[in-house]
Design a protein around this motif. Structure first.
Motif, PDB file in Angstrom:
ATOM      1  N   LYS A  85       0.807  -1.230   0.000  1.00 35.96           N
ATOM      2  CA  LYS A  85       0.000   0.000   0.000  1.00 35.96           C
ATOM      3  C   LYS A  85       0.841   1.281   0.000  1.00 35.96           C
ATOM      4  O   LYS A  85       0.746   2.107   0.931  1.00 35.96           O
ATOM      5  N   PRO A  86       1.644   1.489  -1.013  1.00 40.35           N
ATOM      6  CA  PRO A  86       2.416   2.735  -1.093  1.00 40.35           C
ATOM      7  C   PRO A  86       1.515   3.912  -1.449  1.00 40.35           C
ATOM      8  O   PRO A  86       0.417   3.741  -1.983  1.00 40.35           O
ATOM      9  N   ASP A  87       1.999   5.126  -1.146  1.00 40.44           N
ATOM     10  CA  ASP A  87       1.277   6.340  -1.528  1.00 40.44           C
ATOM     11  C   ASP A  87       1.608   6.750  -2.957  1.00 40.44           C
ATOM     12  O   ASP A  87       0.824   7.465  -3.588  1.00 40.44           O
ATOM     13  N   LEU A  88       2.764   6.299  -3.461  1.00 40.74           N
ATOM     14  CA  LEU A  88       3.241   6.754  -4.761  1.00 40.74           C
ATOM     15  C   LEU A  88       4.240   5.747  -5.307  1.00 40.74           C
ATOM     16  O   LEU A  88       4.964   5.102  -4.540  1.00 40.74           O
ATOM     17  N   ILE A  89       4.286   5.640  -6.626  1.00 45.39           N
ATOM     18  CA  ILE A  89       5.279   4.781  -7.293  1.00 45.39           C
ATOM     19  C   ILE A  89       6.202   5.662  -8.125  1.00 45.39           C
ATOM     20  O   ILE A  89       5.748   6.545  -8.857  1.00 45.39           O
ATOM     21  N   LEU A  90       7.505   5.428  -8.006  1.00 46.63           N
ATOM     22  CA  LEU A  90       8.500   6.026  -8.887  1.00 46.63           C
ATOM     23  C   LEU A  90       9.052   4.907  -9.764  1.00 46.63           C
ATOM     24  O   LEU A  90       9.588   3.924  -9.245  1.00 46.63           O
ATOM     25  N   ALA A  91       8.899   5.041 -11.070  1.00 42.80           N
ATOM     26  CA  ALA A  91       9.353   4.001 -11.991  1.00 42.80           C
ATOM     27  C   ALA A  91      10.426   4.572 -12.912  1.00 42.80           C
ATOM     28  O   ALA A  91      10.242   5.630 -13.511  1.00 42.80           O
ATOM     29  N   VAL A  92      11.547   3.884 -13.019  1.00 41.90           N
ATOM     30  CA  VAL A  92      12.645   4.302 -13.898  1.00 41.90           C
ATOM     31  C   VAL A  92      12.797   3.282 -15.011  1.00 41.90           C
ATOM     32  O   VAL A  92      12.810   2.075 -14.770  1.00 41.90           O
ATOM     33  N   ASP A  93      12.927   3.787 -16.243  1.00 35.72           N
ATOM     34  CA  ASP A  93      13.046   2.896 -17.396  1.00 35.72           C
ATOM     35  C   ASP A  93      13.923   3.551 -18.452  1.00 35.72           C
ATOM     36  O   ASP A  93      14.078   4.774 -18.493  1.00 35.72           O
ATOM     37  N   ALA A  94      14.526   2.726 -19.307  1.00 41.22           N
ATOM     38  CA  ALA A  94      15.243   3.232 -20.477  1.00 41.22           C
ATOM     39  C   ALA A  94      14.226   3.564 -21.565  1.00 41.22           C
ATOM     40  O   ALA A  94      13.219   2.871 -21.714  1.00 41.22           O
ATOM     41  N   LEU A  95      14.498   4.621 -22.320  1.00 41.13           N
ATOM     42  CA  LEU A  95      13.567   5.086 -23.342  1.00 41.13           C
ATOM     43  C   LEU A  95      14.216   5.029 -24.719  1.00 41.13           C
ATOM     44  O   LEU A  95      15.402   4.745 -24.860  1.00 41.13           O
ATOM     45  N   ALA A  96      13.399   5.324 -25.734  1.00 40.25           N
ATOM     46  CA  ALA A  96      13.896   5.493 -27.104  1.00 40.25           C
ATOM     47  C   ALA A  96      13.705   6.956 -27.489  1.00 40.25           C
ATOM     48  O   ALA A  96      12.731   7.591 -27.101  1.00 40.25           O
ATOM     49  N   ALA A  97      14.664   7.486 -28.253  1.00 44.15           N
ATOM     50  CA  ALA A  97      14.613   8.887 -28.677  1.00 44.15           C
ATOM     51  C   ALA A  97      14.474   8.973 -30.186  1.00 44.15           C
ATOM     52  O   ALA A  97      14.794   8.031 -30.914  1.00 44.15           O
ATOM     53  N   ARG A  98      14.023  10.125 -30.649  1.00 43.27           N
ATOM     54  CA  ARG A  98      13.961  10.404 -32.081  1.00 43.27           C
ATOM     55  C   ARG A  98      15.249  11.070 -32.565  1.00 43.27           C
ATOM     56  O   ARG A  98      15.712  10.840 -33.681  1.00 43.27           O
ATOM     57  N   ASN A  99      15.855  11.880 -31.695  1.00 46.01           N
ATOM     58  CA  ASN A  99      17.052  12.626 -32.067  1.00 46.01           C
ATOM     59  C   ASN A  99      18.271  11.992 -31.400  1.00 46.01           C
ATOM     60  O   ASN A  99      18.323  11.869 -30.175  1.00 46.01           O
ATOM     61  N   SER A 100      19.263  11.609 -32.196  1.00 47.71           N
ATOM     62  CA  SER A 100      20.422  10.898 -31.655  1.00 47.71           C
ATOM     63  C   SER A 100      21.232  11.746 -30.687  1.00 47.71           C
ATOM     64  O   SER A 100      21.921  11.211 -29.813  1.00 47.71           O
ATOM     65  N   ARG A 101      21.156  13.079 -30.788  1.00 55.79           N
ATOM     66  CA  ARG A 101      21.928  13.912 -29.866  1.00 55.79           C
ATOM     67  C   ARG A 101      21.358  13.884 -28.453  1.00 55.79           C
ATOM     68  O   ARG A 101      22.014  14.351 -27.512  1.00 55.79           O
ATOM     69  N   ARG A 102      20.165  13.341 -28.282  1.00 55.83           N
ATOM     70  CA  ARG A 102      19.564  13.270 -26.947  1.00 55.83           C
ATOM     71  C   ARG A 102      19.909  11.973 -26.222  1.00 55.83           C
ATOM     72  O   ARG A 102      19.561  11.810 -25.046  1.00 55.83           O
ATOM     73  N   LEU A 103      20.591  11.044 -26.881  1.00 59.29           N
ATOM     74  CA  LEU A 103      20.936   9.778 -26.247  1.00 59.29           C
ATOM     75  C   LEU A 103      21.832  10.006 -25.032  1.00 59.29           C
ATOM     76  O   LEU A 103      22.858  10.686 -25.119  1.00 59.29           O
ATOM     77  N   ASN A 104      21.426   9.450 -23.902  1.00 58.18           N
ATOM     78  CA  ASN A 104      22.234   9.456 -22.681  1.00 58.18           C
ATOM     79  C   ASN A 104      22.573  10.853 -22.166  1.00 58.18           C
ATOM     80  O   ASN A 104      23.519  11.004 -21.379  1.00 58.18           O
ATOM     81  N   ARG A 105      21.827  11.855 -22.589  1.00 54.85           N
ATOM     82  CA  ARG A 105      22.036  13.203 -22.056  1.00 54.85           C
ATOM     83  C   ARG A 105      20.708  13.897 -21.765  1.00 54.85           C
ATOM     84  O   ARG A 105      20.672  15.109 -21.549  1.00 54.85           O
ATOM     85  N   THR A 106      19.639  13.133 -21.758  1.00 53.78           N
ATOM     86  CA  THR A 106      18.299  13.664 -21.547  1.00 53.78           C
ATOM     87  C   THR A 106      17.567  12.806 -20.527  1.00 53.78           C
ATOM     88  O   THR A 106      17.668  11.585 -20.553  1.00 53.78           O
ATOM     89  N   ILE A 107      16.832  13.456 -19.637  1.00 55.13           N
ATOM     90  CA  ILE A 107      16.006  12.719 -18.687  1.00 55.13           C
ATOM     91  C   ILE A 107      14.603  13.309 -18.708  1.00 55.13           C
ATOM     92  O   ILE A 107      14.433  14.522 -18.635  1.00 55.13           O
TER      93      ILE A 107
END
Length: 329
Positions: free
Chosen positions: A181-203
């Motif tokens: 019975k938590p009050d909130l969930i924080l979920a972290v996942d790897a994503l896919a980007a459209r612009n290659s310059r955003r890889l590993n430098r965007t959250i």
């Protein structure tokens, strides 16, 4: 535009797609600020209406996107300012979704999504490794063992992927929510980007939950407040990009080179007249079927993912220590 489907998990990139075609999306607000000294760009996309959500292909809510070249640096070298900005963004969405009264325990369940055995998809499990969980201490000794009145009670789970467990991640998490019975969930996942310059430098941090695998076409059951019964804040970093995007970016550079050539300028101008949607669909046709389902990641992704996981975990630990110290709003 009908067949123009860019594989991206970033709301910012969806909004940029329409802006490049000079299309104004009603019900979607974009605000941007840039910290030049620390090279941190914060973009806020707010999807206010159901019509805006339908056009954007994303639920109504707030999407905060931080971009920084320091995201994948070692924590010791990383800008403390960046960690604080990530911390502030997560704090804002937490207190946007729930109220935290003085003296009340705030129970948070952290879910590290992804496959630990596949490095570009291992961000969630890696972040979980570095979190300072305390639910077991509080249950054993009480909250005063933590020497604070205001308390974050943090637990964490790495549910794996369906190929390992035979279960949907949402099914596993739903069972844990029922028991703890938590009050909130924080979920972290790897994503896919459209612009290659955003890889590993965007959250991206969003209060709309998370849809595991959507960016790479593996649609799993969504983890949202509607499906789990508690608010879900999704935190993600793009670690892969569609192969068609790489070819499309190369095509853009090729067109620019043609336009600079006296002999081939007319050819470049013809290609430039195509809309982004037309060029992207053209590229997909050229590379199919052999490369159409391929996703690309940087060669040093293993080191980057490890460092980014440390940065996100440091930001979360900073947030929880601040709240426990009575610095919540």
């Amino acid at each position: 535009m009908k067949n123009y489907s860019v594989r991206t998990d970033l709301a910012l990139e969806e909004k940029e797609r329409f802006a490049s075609d000079n299309v104004e999306v009603q019900g979607v607000v974009l605000e941007e600020e840039y910290d030049e000294e620390n090279e941190i760009r914060l973009t806020r996309v707010v999807i206010e209406t159901e019509n805006g959500a339908k056009i954007m292909g994303k639920p109504t809510g707030i999407y905060l996107t931080l971009e920084s070249p320091d995201l994948a640096l070692e924590v010791e070298e990383n800008s403390r300012v960046l960690q604080e900005r990530i911390c502030d963004c997560i704090r804002e969405l937490i207190f946007h979704k729930i109220s935290c009264e003085d003296g009340k325990e705030l129970k948070i369940l952290f879910v590290g999504l992804g496959n630990r055995a596949v490095t570009p998809d291992a961000l969630g499990p890696y972040v979980a490794d570095h979190l300072e969980v305390n639910r077991h201490i509080v249950k054993e000794y009480g909250k005063y063992a933590m020497r604070t009145e205001q308390l974050i009670v943090l637990s964490a789970i790495v549910p794996g992927v369906m190929g390992q467990t035979g279960m949907e991640t949402a099914e596993i998490v739903r069972g844990i929510v029922y028991e703890t019975k938590p009050d909130l969930i924080l979920a972290v996942d790897a994503l896919a980007a459209r612009n290659s310059r955003r890889l590993n430098r965007t959250i991206q941090i969003a209060d709309t939950g998370i849809h595991p695998g959507s960016g790479v076409g593996n649609y799993r059951n969504a983890m949202t407040e509607e499906s789990l019964g508690v608010p879900v804040i999704g935190i993600g970093v793009p670690t892969v990009v569609d192969a068609a995007t790489i070819v499309n970016d190369t095509m853009e550079n090729f067109i620019t080179a043609l336009e600079q050539s006296q002999a081939l300028r007319s050819t470049g101008e013809i290609l430039r007249s195509y809309s982004p949607a037309e060029k992207y669909e053209f590229v997909k046709e050229l590379i199919s079927p052999h490369l159409n389902g391929m996703f690309v990641t940087p060669k040093d992704v293993d080191e980057m993912v490890h460092q980014i996981s440390h940065t996100i975990a440091a930001s979360l630990n900073l947030l929880f220590s601040d709240i426990n110290a009575g610095e919540s709003e």
